[in-house]
Design a protein around this motif. Structure first.
Motif, PDB file in Angstrom:
ATOM      1  N   ILE A  67       0.853  -1.186   0.000  1.00 14.33           N
ATOM      2  CA  ILE A  67       0.000   0.000   0.000  1.00 14.33           C
ATOM      3  C   ILE A  67       0.890   1.238   0.000  1.00 14.33           C
ATOM      4  CG2 ILE A  67      -1.971  -1.086   1.127  1.00 14.33           C
ATOM      5  CD1 ILE A  67      -1.065   0.173   3.750  1.00 14.33           C
ATOM      6  N   GLU A  68       0.337   2.326  -0.541  1.00 12.99           N
ATOM      7  CA  GLU A  68       1.088   3.576  -0.629  1.00 12.99           C
ATOM      8  C   GLU A  68       0.128   4.734  -0.441  1.00 12.99           C
ATOM      9  OE1 GLU A  68       4.026   6.018  -3.736  1.00 12.99           O
ATOM     10  OE2 GLU A  68       3.084   4.128  -4.337  1.00 12.99           O
ATOM     11  N   GLY A  69       0.578   5.793   0.201  1.00  7.63           N
ATOM     12  CA  GLY A  69      -0.225   6.984   0.393  1.00  7.63           C
ATOM     13  C   GLY A  69       0.631   8.223   0.378  1.00  7.63           C
ATOM     14  N   GLY A  70       0.012   9.346   0.048  1.00  5.67           N
ATOM     15  CA  GLY A  70       0.769  10.587  -0.001  1.00  5.67           C
ATOM     16  C   GLY A  70      -0.128  11.799   0.119  1.00  5.67           C
ATOM     17  N   LEU A  71       0.452  12.910   0.571  1.00  4.71           N
ATOM     18  CA  LEU A  71      -0.247  14.180   0.689  1.00  4.71           C
ATOM     19  C   LEU A  71       0.640  15.271   0.105  1.00  4.71           C
ATOM     20  CD1 LEU A  71      -1.667  14.017   4.334  1.00  4.71           C
ATOM     21  CD2 LEU A  71      -2.997  13.815   2.209  1.00  4.71           C
ATOM     22  N   ARG A  72      -0.015  16.292  -0.460  1.00  8.52           N
ATOM     23  CA  ARG A  72       0.714  17.442  -0.991  1.00  8.52           C
ATOM     24  C   ARG A  72      -0.094  18.695  -0.694  1.00  8.52           C
ATOM     25  NH1 ARG A  72       1.434  20.674  -5.733  1.00  8.52           N
ATOM     26  NH2 ARG A  72       3.633  20.984  -6.266  1.00  8.52           N
ATOM     27  N   TYR A  73       0.545  19.661  -0.063  1.00 11.23           N
ATOM     28  CA  TYR A  73      -0.105  20.939   0.223  1.00 11.23           C
ATOM     29  C   TYR A  73       0.512  22.003  -0.683  1.00 11.23           C
ATOM     30  CZ  TYR A  73      -1.834  25.056   2.674  1.00 11.23           C
ATOM     31  OH  TYR A  73      -2.458  26.240   2.975  1.00 11.23           O
ATOM     32  N   PHE A  74      -0.353  22.719  -1.408  1.00 13.03           N
ATOM     33  CA  PHE A  74       0.108  23.697  -2.383  1.00 13.03           C
ATOM     34  C   PHE A  74      -0.499  25.052  -2.050  1.00 13.03           C
ATOM     35  CE2 PHE A  74      -0.209  25.668  -6.720  1.00 13.03           C
ATOM     36  CZ  PHE A  74       1.154  25.759  -6.954  1.00 13.03           C
ATOM     37  N   ASP A  75       0.336  26.081  -2.031  1.00  9.50           N
ATOM     38  CA  ASP A  75      -0.122  27.442  -1.743  1.00  9.50           C
ATOM     39  C   ASP A  75       0.428  28.371  -2.819  1.00  9.50           C
ATOM     40  OD1 ASP A  75      -1.289  29.187   0.713  1.00  9.50           O
ATOM     41  OD2 ASP A  75       0.344  30.274  -0.278  1.00  9.50           O
ATOM     42  N   TRP A  76      -0.424  29.242  -3.343  1.00  6.87           N
ATOM     43  CA  TRP A  76       0.020  30.125  -4.419  1.00  6.87           C
ATOM     44  C   TRP A  76      -0.591  31.509  -4.267  1.00  6.87           C
ATOM     45  CZ3 TRP A  76      -3.469  32.064  -8.161  1.00  6.87           C
ATOM     46  CH2 TRP A  76      -4.768  31.522  -8.102  1.00  6.87           C
ATOM     47  N   GLY A 107      -4.287  14.501  -2.215  1.00  5.29           N
ATOM     48  CA  GLY A 107      -3.826  13.219  -1.715  1.00  5.29           C
ATOM     49  C   GLY A 107      -3.788  12.157  -2.783  1.00  5.29           C
ATOM     50  N   LYS A 108      -3.136  11.068  -2.480  1.00  2.00           N
ATOM     51  CA  LYS A 108      -3.157   9.894  -3.351  1.00  2.00           C
ATOM     52  C   LYS A 108      -3.069   8.653  -2.486  1.00  2.00           C
ATOM     53  CE  LYS A 108       1.759   9.116  -4.335  1.00  2.00           C
ATOM     54  NZ  LYS A 108       2.760   8.917  -5.387  1.00  2.00           N
ATOM     55  N   ALA A 109      -3.600   7.572  -3.011  1.00  2.00           N
ATOM     56  CA  ALA A 109      -3.542   6.292  -2.324  1.00  2.00           C
ATOM     57  C   ALA A 109      -3.527   5.190  -3.369  1.00  2.00           C
ATOM     58  CB  ALA A 109      -4.734   6.118  -1.392  1.00  2.00           C
ATOM     59  N   SER A 110      -2.776   4.138  -3.122  1.00  2.00           N
ATOM     60  CA  SER A 110      -2.732   3.027  -4.077  1.00  2.00           C
ATOM     61  C   SER A 110      -2.496   1.718  -3.347  1.00  2.00           C
ATOM     62  CB  SER A 110      -1.630   3.251  -5.122  1.00  2.00           C
ATOM     63  OG  SER A 110      -0.355   3.187  -4.528  1.00  2.00           O
ATOM     64  N   ILE A 111      -2.913   0.665  -4.007  1.00  2.00           N
ATOM     65  CA  ILE A 111      -2.674  -0.678  -3.513  1.00  2.00           C
ATOM     66  C   ILE A 111      -2.241  -1.534  -4.689  1.00  2.00           C
ATOM     67  CG2 ILE A 111      -5.125  -1.316  -3.776  1.00  2.00           C
ATOM     68  CD1 ILE A 111      -4.718  -3.166  -1.321  1.00  2.00           C
ATOM     69  N   SER A 112      -1.267  -2.381  -4.477  1.00  2.00           N
ATOM     70  CA  SER A 112      -0.774  -3.235  -5.553  1.00  2.00           C
ATOM     71  C   SER A 112      -0.648  -4.669  -5.057  1.00  2.00           C
ATOM     72  CB  SER A 112       0.573  -2.731  -6.073  1.00  2.00           C
ATOM     73  OG  SER A 112       1.554  -2.752  -5.063  1.00  2.00           O
ATOM     74  N   TYR A 113      -0.820  -5.577  -6.006  1.00  2.00           N
ATOM     75  CA  TYR A 113      -0.739  -7.010  -5.717  1.00  2.00           C
ATOM     76  C   TYR A 113       0.201  -7.635  -6.738  1.00  2.00           C
ATOM     77  CZ  TYR A 113      -2.078 -11.937  -5.410  1.00  2.00           C
ATOM     78  OH  TYR A 113      -2.061 -13.303  -5.283  1.00  2.00           O
ATOM     79  N   LYS A 114       1.203  -8.336  -6.243  1.00  2.00           N
ATOM     80  CA  LYS A 114       2.196  -8.979  -7.093  1.00  2.00           C
ATOM     81  C   LYS A 114       2.178 -10.473  -6.836  1.00  2.00           C
ATOM     82  CE  LYS A 114       6.915  -8.165  -8.671  1.00  2.00           C
ATOM     83  NZ  LYS A 114       8.156  -7.374  -8.462  1.00  2.00           N
ATOM     84  N   PRO A 115       1.359 -11.232  -7.606  1.00  2.00           N
ATOM     85  CA  PRO A 115       1.254 -12.668  -7.360  1.00  2.00           C
ATOM     86  C   PRO A 115       2.545 -13.421  -7.669  1.00  2.00           C
ATOM     87  CG  PRO A 115       0.083 -12.067  -9.361  1.00  2.00           C
ATOM     88  CD  PRO A 115       0.482 -10.794  -8.705  1.00  2.00           C
ATOM     89  N   ASN A 116       3.351 -12.872  -8.606  1.00  2.00           N
ATOM     90  CA  ASN A 116       4.634 -13.484  -8.924  1.00  2.00           C
ATOM     91  C   ASN A 116       5.553 -12.396  -9.484  1.00  2.00           C
ATOM     92  OD1 ASN A 116       4.041 -13.291 -11.844  1.00  2.00           O
ATOM     93  ND2 ASN A 116       2.564 -14.933 -11.393  1.00  2.00           N
ATOM     94  N   LEU A 121      -0.508  -6.094 -10.354  1.00  2.00           N
ATOM     95  CA  LEU A 121      -1.831  -5.481 -10.494  1.00  2.00           C
ATOM     96  C   LEU A 121      -1.927  -4.323  -9.505  1.00  2.00           C
ATOM     97  CD1 LEU A 121      -3.961  -8.760 -10.482  1.00  2.00           C
ATOM     98  CD2 LEU A 121      -3.037  -7.559 -12.481  1.00  2.00           C
ATOM     99  N   TYR A 122      -2.567  -3.228  -9.909  1.00  2.18           N
ATOM    100  CA  TYR A 122      -2.616  -2.081  -9.009  1.00  2.18           C
ATOM    101  C   TYR A 122      -3.895  -1.279  -9.194  1.00  2.18           C
ATOM    102  CZ  TYR A 122      -1.475   0.982 -12.950  1.00  2.18           C
ATOM    103  OH  TYR A 122      -1.503   1.661 -14.141  1.00  2.18           O
ATOM    104  N   GLY A 123      -4.239  -0.542  -8.159  1.00  2.02           N
ATOM    105  CA  GLY A 123      -5.329   0.422  -8.203  1.00  2.02           C
ATOM    106  C   GLY A 123      -4.876   1.703  -7.527  1.00  2.02           C
ATOM    107  N   THR A 124      -5.213   2.853  -8.093  1.00  4.41           N
ATOM    108  CA  THR A 124      -4.708   4.127  -7.582  1.00  4.41           C
ATOM    109  C   THR A 124      -5.804   5.179  -7.587  1.00  4.41           C
ATOM    110  OG1 THR A 124      -2.453   3.716  -8.363  1.00  4.41           O
ATOM    111  CG2 THR A 124      -3.065   5.997  -8.010  1.00  4.41           C
ATOM    112  N   PHE A 125      -5.829   5.987  -6.531  1.00  7.85           N
ATOM    113  CA  PHE A 125      -6.604   7.224  -6.503  1.00  7.85           C
ATOM    114  C   PHE A 125      -5.628   8.370  -6.333  1.00  7.85           C
ATOM    115  CE2 PHE A 125      -8.280  10.657  -3.817  1.00  7.85           C
ATOM    116  CZ  PHE A 125      -9.272  11.146  -4.671  1.00  7.85           C
ATOM    117  N   SER A 126      -5.744   9.396  -7.167  1.00  9.69           N
ATOM    118  CA  SER A 126      -4.844  10.542  -7.067  1.00  9.69           C
ATOM    119  C   SER A 126      -5.593  11.808  -7.444  1.00  9.69           C
ATOM    120  CB  SER A 126      -3.622  10.355  -7.976  1.00  9.69           C
ATOM    121  OG  SER A 126      -4.013  10.153  -9.311  1.00  9.69           O
ATOM    122  N   GLN A 127      -5.070  12.924  -6.984  1.00  5.24           N
ATOM    123  CA  GLN A 127      -5.701  14.218  -7.239  1.00  5.24           C
ATOM    124  C   GLN A 127      -4.703  15.152  -7.899  1.00  5.24           C
ATOM    125  OE1 GLN A 127      -6.947  14.916  -3.071  1.00  5.24           O
ATOM    126  NE2 GLN A 127      -9.044  15.024  -3.856  1.00  5.24           N
TER     127      GLN A 127
END
Length: 382
Positions: A67-76, A107-116, A121-127
Motif C-alpha cells: 500500500i502507498e499513500g501521499g499528501l501534498r499541500y500547495f499554496d500560491w 492526496g493519493k492512495a494506491s494498492i498493488s498485488y504482485k502474485p509473482n 496489479l494495481y489500483g490508484t486514486f490521485s488528485q
C-alpha cells in the motif's frame, strides 16, 4: 515586463487601420492613442509565489501486497497590474492591481498485488490541482460584458486500475491501464467577440474523462523487436456553468467532446539490429504514429451574431498517420555512429492544429518529408 511589437510601415491613415479603430471602439472606453509603428504594446508587472510541501510513504503488507499513500499541500499567490496592455486600437489605460491566490491539500492512495515476479496489479486514486489566475489588462467594457477579473483553480480526481507484466521468459512486456477522471472547475481560454475582442480565461464547468491504454514490447527473434501502444480517450463536459455570460454560452452544451482530444491514437515501431562484423553493427527501424480526428474547440452550435463570418465555427481536425524510417551503422565499441533517416516518409500533409479564434481559420501543418544523415562520435576522456 515592457513589451513592444513593432510593425514598420503600418499605415495609420489606411483603411484597415482606421477600420480597426472604428470597429473596436465598440468595446473600448476612451480614445486610442497609438504609438509609432505600434501593433501591440504593454507595460506590466506580475509577482508570483508558489510553495509546496509533500510526503509519500509505502508499506509492504506481505510479500505480495503493498500500500502507498501521499499528501501534498500547495499554496500560491499571484499579483498583477498593468500600466497598459493592448493593441494599437485600445486606449492606454491602467488596470488596477489584481491579487489572486489559494491553497489546496491533495492526496493519493494506491494498492498493488504482485502474485509473482512477472505480474503486478494495481489500483490508484490521485488528485491533481492547477492554480487559477488573472485576466488583468482587458478593456473595461470586457469586464462590464462579463469577463471575470480572476479565474479559479481547477482540480482532477483520478481513479485508475492497471497491470504490468513480463511474459514469455522476458521476451514480451505488456502493460495496460483504465482510468476515470472527474475534472471540476474546468479552465479554458475563451474567445467570444460578443463579450470581448481578445481571449480570456475562465472556469467553464465540469468534465469527465474515460481512458483505456496499453503498450507492449515483443522480441520476435534475435535482434528483431516490435513495440506498440494504443490509447482510447472519451473526454466530455458534463455540466456547463461558466462564471461569465455571452453568446458563447449558447454555443456550448453538456456532453460535448473536449477539444484537441482524439478518441483513438496509437504508435508502433519495428527494429532489427544485427552484428555485421567483429567491429561493426547495424540496424534498421520503421516507426508509425496515428492521431485520430478531434475538435478544434468546444463550440458545438453556430454563433448567431457572427453569421457566416470566417472563424465562427469549430473545425474537426482530420486524423493522420506519420511514418519515419532510420538505418545506421555503428562501431562495436559505440564510439561512432552513422545514421540515415527519412522523417514523414510518405510526405503526409497533416493538420496539427486549427485555430478559428482570430476571425479567420488558421491551419498549422506538420513538417514535410526530411531526408538526412546524422553523424556522432564519442570522445573518451582520460
Amino acid at each position: 515586463w515592457d513589451t513592444y511589437y513593432l510593425m514598420p510601415g503600418i499605415q495609420p491613415n489606411g483603411e484597415a487601420y482606421q477600420s480597426a479603430l472604428t470597429f473596436y471602439s465598440y468595446y473600448e472606453t476612451g480614445t486610442a492613442e497609438p504609438l509609432p509603428h505600434e501593433w501591440y504594446s504593454s507595460v506590466n508587472r506580475n509577482d508570483s509565489l508558489n510553495t509546496a510541501e509533500y510526503a509519500d510513504v509505502s508499506f509492504d503488507l506481505t510479500s505480495h501486497w503493498t500500500i502507498e499513500g501521499g499528501l501534498r499541500y500547495f499554496d500560491w499567490d499571484f499579483d498583477s497590474s498593468d500600466l497598459w496592455a493592448g493593441y494599437f486600437y485600445q486606449p492606454k489605460t491602467p488596470s488596477g492591481p489584481t491579487d489572486v491566490g489559494g491553497h489546496k491539500l491533495s492526496g493519493k492512495a494506491s494498492i498493488s498485488y504482485k502474485p509473482n515476479q512477472q505480474l503486478l496489479l494495481y489500483g490508484t486514486f490521485s488528485q491533481g490541482y492547477r492554480q487559477g489566475g488573472s485576466n488583468a489588462g482587458t478593456s473595461s467594457s470586457c469586464y462590464q460584458n462579463g469577463v471575470p477579473l480572476t479565474y479559479q483553480p481547477d482540480t482532477i480526481n483520478n481513479f485508475e486500475i492497471g497491470w504490468k507484466s513480463d511474459m514469455l521468459q522476458g521476451r514480451m512486456r505488456w502493460n495496460g491501464a483504465a482510468y476515470y477522471m472527474r475534472w471540476n472547475g474546468y479552465q479554458a481560454p475563451i474567445f467570444d467577440d460578443s463579450i470581448c475582442p481578445t481571449t480570456f480565461n475562465a472556469n467553464f464547468g465540469a468534465a469527465r474523462i474515460y481512458v483505456a491504454e496499453t503498450n507492449f514490447a515483443y522480441r520476435i527473434a534475435q535482434g528483431l523487436t516490435l513495440e506498440a501502444n494504443a490509447n482510447y480517450n472519451d473526454s466530455r463536459l458534463v455540466s456547463v456553468k461558466p462564471d461569465f455570460s455571452g453568446v458563447l454560452t449558447q454555443m456550448i452544451v453538456p456532453n460535448e467532446t473536449l477539444p484537441f482530444v482524439p478518441y483513438f491514437s496509437y504508435s508502433a515501431n519495428v527494429r532489427y539490429d544485427r552484428t555485421l562484423s567483429s567491429a561493426l553493427s547495424g540496424f534498421i527501424e520503421y516507426d508509425i504514429s496515428h492521431k485520430g480526428d478531434r475538435w478544434s474547440d468546444l463550440r458545438a452550435l453556430a454563433n448567431p451574431t457572427l453569421g457566416s463570418r470566417a472563424g465562427s465555427a469549430r473545425v474537426l481536425e482530420p486524423e493522420y498517420n506519420i511514418s519515419d524510417v532510420r538505418l545506421g551503422i555503428s562501431s562495436a565499441s559505440g564510439a561512432w555512429t552513422v545514421e540515415g533517416y527519412i522523417t514523414n516518409l510518405w510526405n503526409t500533409d497533416a493538420i496539427i492544429l486549427v485555430n478559428t479564434g482570430n476571425y479567420d481559420t488558421r491551419q498549422t501543418t506538420n513538417e514535410p518529408r526530411v531526408i538526412g544523415v546524422h553523424l556522432s562520435y564519442r570522445f573518451n576522456g582520460s
